[in-house]
Design an enzyme around this catalytic site. Sequence first.
Site, PDB file in Angstrom:
ATOM      1  N   LYS A 114       0.831  -1.225   0.000  1.00  0.00           N
ATOM      2  CA  LYS A 114       0.000   0.000   0.000  1.00  0.00           C
ATOM      3  C   LYS A 114       0.855   1.260   0.000  1.00  0.00           C
ATOM      4  CE  LYS A 114      -3.931  -2.173   2.327  1.00  0.00           C
ATOM      5  NZ  LYS A 114      -3.241  -3.366   2.865  1.00  0.00           N
TER       6      LYS A 114
HETATM    7  O1  LIG Z   1      -9.104  -3.008   1.920  1.00  0.00           O
HETATM    8  C1  LIG Z   1      -8.219  -3.740   2.373  1.00  0.00           C
HETATM    9  C2  LIG Z   1      -6.980  -3.843   1.787  1.00  0.00           C
HETATM   10  C3  LIG Z   1      -6.075  -4.721   2.288  1.00  0.00           C
HETATM   11  N1  LIG Z   1      -6.347  -5.478   3.385  1.00  0.00           N
HETATM   12  C4  LIG Z   1      -5.301  -6.415   3.844  1.00  0.00           C
HETATM   13  O2  LIG Z   1      -5.800  -7.739   3.653  1.00  0.00           O
HETATM   14  C5  LIG Z   1      -5.459  -8.567   4.767  1.00  0.00           C
HETATM   15  C6  LIG Z   1      -6.720  -8.987   5.492  1.00  0.00           C
HETATM   16  O3  LIG Z   1      -6.404  -9.903   6.486  1.00  0.00           O
HETATM   17  P1  LIG Z   1      -7.533 -10.794   7.231  1.00  0.00           P
HETATM   18  O4  LIG Z   1      -6.763 -11.496   8.288  1.00  0.00           O
HETATM   19  O5  LIG Z   1      -8.123 -11.732   6.212  1.00  0.00           O
HETATM   20  O6  LIG Z   1      -8.531  -9.848   7.778  1.00  0.00           O
HETATM   21  C7  LIG Z   1      -4.490  -7.745   5.621  1.00  0.00           C
HETATM   22  O7  LIG Z   1      -3.180  -7.985   5.145  1.00  0.00           O
HETATM   23  C8  LIG Z   1      -4.900  -6.319   5.313  1.00  0.00           C
HETATM   24  O8  LIG Z   1      -3.819  -5.412   5.470  1.00  0.00           O
HETATM   25  C9  LIG Z   1      -7.573  -5.378   3.964  1.00  0.00           C
HETATM   26  O9  LIG Z   1      -7.889  -6.068   4.962  1.00  0.00           O
HETATM   27  N2  LIG Z   1      -8.479  -4.515   3.441  1.00  0.00           N
END
Ligand SMILES: O=c1ccn([C@@H]2O[C@H](COP(=O)(O)O)[C@@H](O)[C@H]2O)c(=O)[nH]1
Length: 274
Positions: free
Chosen positions: A95
């Site tokens: 990001k």
């Molecule tokens: O909008 C967003 C963009 C990125 N993320 C990222 O995805 C994973 C989500 O992890 P979970 O454990 O499945 O919740 C994490 O790396 C976030 O930084 C997001 O959640 N939302």
Amino acid sequence: MSFGARLHAAVADRGPFCVGIDPHAALLRAWGYDDDVAGLERFALGAVEAVAPHCSIVKPQSAFYERFGSRGVAVLERVIAESRAAGALVLLDIKRGDIGSTSQAYADAYLDPASPLASDAVTVSPFLGFGSLQPFVDTATQHDAGLFVLAATSNKEGPEVQEAVTGGHSVSATMLDHLRRLNADATPLGSFGAVVGATLEDDRGLDLAFNGPILAPGYGEQGGTTDDIRRIFGASAGHVLASSSRGVLRLGPDAAAMRDAVLRTNDELRALRG
Ligand SMILES: O=c1ccn([C@@H]2O[C@H](COP(=O)(O)O)[C@@H](O)[C@H]2O)c(=O)[nH]1
């Protein structure tokens, strides 16, 4: 071959489920490891070994490695290399986004094959203006890599910025329009994707047909389901990579349980693609 073409082929082969390799401190402890570099390494490489042979794409979140400094970043380099060796594409979740000259340095760090952190694609933040991402776009094009641009994120705070209206369009819609232009002539799929959460209440009126992949984080732990993917993305569901990190990693260190979850979820999501 372009990132979009490679992703298209990988998804046809293995399915559209993207697993996040996110070594949370709490997960390291749940797996019986210390929250230190040795624990990070065992956790991250164990997760890669279990899931990467069964995924079209994996998504390590850089922050969880950076918190250990250079030794953590060295583990991230191995995660990238071993995921690719297992046949998975790597989307590195960074990001990043800055003024153009600094964006160029980030693009070189993460997309130039000469860099030890080079990945197939990265997430980027367009909130310094989409034009500030041009070095990422140019570098990705030069190296057949891809980008996923934040458009409508999975967190509840996102709409404050992303639903703001400028020039008669929401910020999210404006980002998708930029992507539509970048992907215009690409077949079978463009290399410039969007991040649109699996947690949205609806499609927010967005035109999701921009000929690029859609990363849908928030699947699993944040509440998103396969039904939500169908509901939110409709006719564009075939371009969606549903992404879950903790939802799969919680099943570890049992490698068979993680693998089976990946295979099952890939089957479930494939059914949406008709
Ligand atoms: O909008 C967003 C963009 C990125 N993320 C990222 O995805 C994973 C989500 O992890 P979970 O454990 O499945 O919740 C994490 O790396 C976030 O930084 C997001 O959640 N939302």
